[in-house]
Design an enzyme around this catalytic site. Sequence first.
Site, short mmCIF file in Angstrom:
data_model
loop_
_atom_site.label_atom_id
_atom_site.label_comp_id
_atom_site.label_asym_id
_atom_site.label_seq_id
_atom_site.Cartn_x
_atom_site.Cartn_y
_atom_site.Cartn_z
N ASN A 148 0.45 -1.56 0.12
CA ASN A 148 0.42 -0.19 -0.03
C ASN A 148 0.54 1.30 0.07
O ASN A 148 0.62 2.58 -0.65
CB ASN A 148 -0.78 0.01 1.09
CG ASN A 148 -2.07 0.58 1.41
OD1 ASN A 148 -2.49 0.98 -0.18
ND2 ASN A 148 -2.56 1.30 2.63
N GLU A 152 -6.75 -5.43 5.85
CA GLU A 152 -6.64 -6.55 4.60
C GLU A 152 -6.81 -8.01 5.41
O GLU A 152 -6.46 -8.54 5.10
CB GLU A 152 -4.99 -6.78 4.24
CG GLU A 152 -4.41 -6.32 5.12
CD GLU A 152 -3.64 -5.42 5.93
OE1 GLU A 152 -2.79 -6.08 6.85
OE2 GLU A 152 -4.84 -5.19 5.92
#
Length: 580
Positions: free
Chosen positions: A429, A464
């Site tokens: 990310n 996640e």
Amino acid sequence: MVGVAAWSVFRLPTPVVDRMIESDIRKQAQLWTRGITMHLEHLPEIFASGELDEHDIEFLMLMPSTSDAYRLKLLNAEGRVIWSTRGAELGTLTPDAPFFDVVARGGTHYSLVERPITEVDGSMPAAREGQQDDARCIAEVYTPVIVDGQFLGALKFYADVSERRQTFATRLQLVLAALSSFALLTMCATMLVIYRTNRARFAALQSRTATERSLMDEQLRLAREVRLLGELNEWLQSCRALEELFAMVSRFMEHILPDAEGSLYVYSNSRDVLDGSAGWNGGVFKDHIHPEACWGLRRGRSYEYGASEVDFVCDHAEPHDGRPYFCFPILAHGETVGLMHLRARAGAEADFSTSKRLAQMCAEQISMAIANVRMRDQLHDQSVRDPLTGLFNRRHLTETLRKQLLHCQTRGGRLSLIAVDVDHFKKFNDIHGHDAGDMVLRAVGAALEQACDRDEVACRIGGEEFMLVLPDCTPDDVMTRAELLRQSVEEVTVRYGEKTLPRVTISAGVAHYPRHGTMPQDLMRAADDALYEAKGMGRNQVRVAQSAGADQREPSEPKPAKTAAPPDDPPRAEGSFAAE
């Protein structure tokens, strides 16, 4: 009525005429005063000294002959006569109190008095034999003379209004007499008309009684329909599912429209067909119909077969035996949600068209109820769904686990959890950005959703982290499903813009009921422990939780820290993830 008319003719004119004459004399006095004050020069000196030149006196002496006033006096501010058409009055003080109370303050004073004819200047008593002592109506008017805001004095006019008063009174009496006569004639004619009208009304009332009785019966019928509609609306608004709503509609429509066979169709979620949902009074409905099969839906308004010379039968009404029917598109919030079809029952075709308005109101009630149920379902779905991936959220996961565990405890059965975490997601990310991270999460969520079957549930519990609930699966099947899921995610290709993102892998942990716990939090904790064991052993693999009381980790090996997720939805739906 006749006495009132006579009193109006003989008594009413006098005060009205006096009021008219007063208004007229006041206006004339203002004009006379304006003419005199404009002609006289040096008004302050004249009213202060009381001396007038010959030219002014000559002008004032002409006043009685050029106006309706037969007598004129000039008075200074003290009320003393400084000039008069009667020379004997020079130097006298006025005894009239209104001069000081009204005129000295700028007002005009009017009075109507009776005087002997001998006091009227210019009268000829000798020519009026036998009438020398006749009383005359004299109008006396004081008008103030004010210059630059200073009261200098006043003018007093005397006018004989006897003939004018008599003439006005006579004319007004004639007018009132004519009006009174006309009113009496009108009243007589009106009474005659009323008499004849009352006779006609009495006859009409007798014939109207039967009509009112029928209207009363109609009102009772309408009251019953309104009551049923109110009850229908109350029950429909309390429905929690469409199946329950359709059952209520069938029950109520049998009572509200007993002479009509009916059926109800509702658009499917794909909106390509309408599903048959309910029927009543023998109404038969098909499992599915196409929107083009109904003229009401195609034309966007209610369709009544049998109301025109030329009609076309809807395909969904076949086979048709010629009986009239209605097709009502069901609208809610400007959108068509379904169709209500009504057909006259055998033997009730004659009165079928009279029920159209009531049927339309029923369709409106049903449409709003369907829209409300669907809106509740949509809101509930939004409350248990993750907006980014479309998977269920942590709230739904907790509710599902409780239900499944209760089922397993009461009826027996298996239940397994698979905890899933995207490997190295935080690093991924940070390098590629939050938008790319969102695309990875969507791709993983799609893989989890494809892996679910029957009552299996896929949830995103935060960041996640994901979890699958697998009921009625053996441990071997669960391991096989987890491994297939890991492989399917590994094979996913995610494109972001014009580039392909690096390979995505996941780590998974498996826990079984009752081996690893009998409570939701125990099973979730066991699955998380297995997940972190998989991450600690190199990631991209599946591990099964140890049995209760056992611990796979070495004493010197610290347990990886976890970031707690909120109880319902992730902290941020878009581009915000838990630290790995």
